[in-house]
Enzyme design. Structure first.
Site, short mmCIF file in Angstrom:
data_model
loop_
_atom_site.label_atom_id
_atom_site.label_comp_id
_atom_site.label_asym_id
_atom_site.label_seq_id
_atom_site.Cartn_x
_atom_site.Cartn_y
_atom_site.Cartn_z
N SER A 1 0.86 -1.18 0.00
CA SER A 1 0.00 0.00 0.00
C SER A 1 0.90 1.23 0.00
O SER A 1 1.91 1.27 0.69
CB SER A 1 -0.90 0.03 1.24
OG SER A 1 -1.59 1.26 1.32
N CYS A 2 0.49 2.22 -0.77
CA CYS A 2 1.24 3.48 -0.76
C CYS A 2 0.33 4.63 -0.34
O CYS A 2 0.49 5.75 -0.79
CB CYS A 2 1.89 3.74 -2.12
SG CYS A 2 0.71 3.97 -3.45
N SER A 3 -0.63 4.32 0.54
CA SER A 3 -1.55 5.33 1.03
C SER A 3 -1.42 5.48 2.53
O SER A 3 -1.48 4.49 3.26
CB SER A 3 -2.99 4.93 0.70
OG SER A 3 -3.90 5.80 1.33
#
Length: 69
Positions: free
Chosen positions: A12-14
């Site tokens: 995840s890059c959030s």
């Protein structure tokens, strides 16, 4: 679709998705698929993307390496 003993890498890059939410998502999906996953590694950003205490947005990169049983 992963064979027993296979690896699953999910990321995840959030910053809106925390570690607990990412792990719960994988746990839920594994249960739906009647599979069990074992956590091998928990990874984050490299040293050139430091997490700044007090700024939770900076801990946005998360990666789980899992083995499917």
């Amino acid at each position: 679709m992963i064979r027993k003993g296979g690896l699953l890498v999910t990321c995840s890059c959030s910053h809106h998705v925390g570690w607990a939410e990412l792990e719960e998502s994988v746990t839920s999906a594994a249960a739906d698929a009647h599979r069990r996953v074992r956590l091998l590694e928990r990874r984050g950003a490299a040293l050139d993307h430091p997490v700044v205490l007090g700024l939770p947005e900076t801990e946005y990169l998360k990666c789980l390496v899992l083995q499917v049983e």
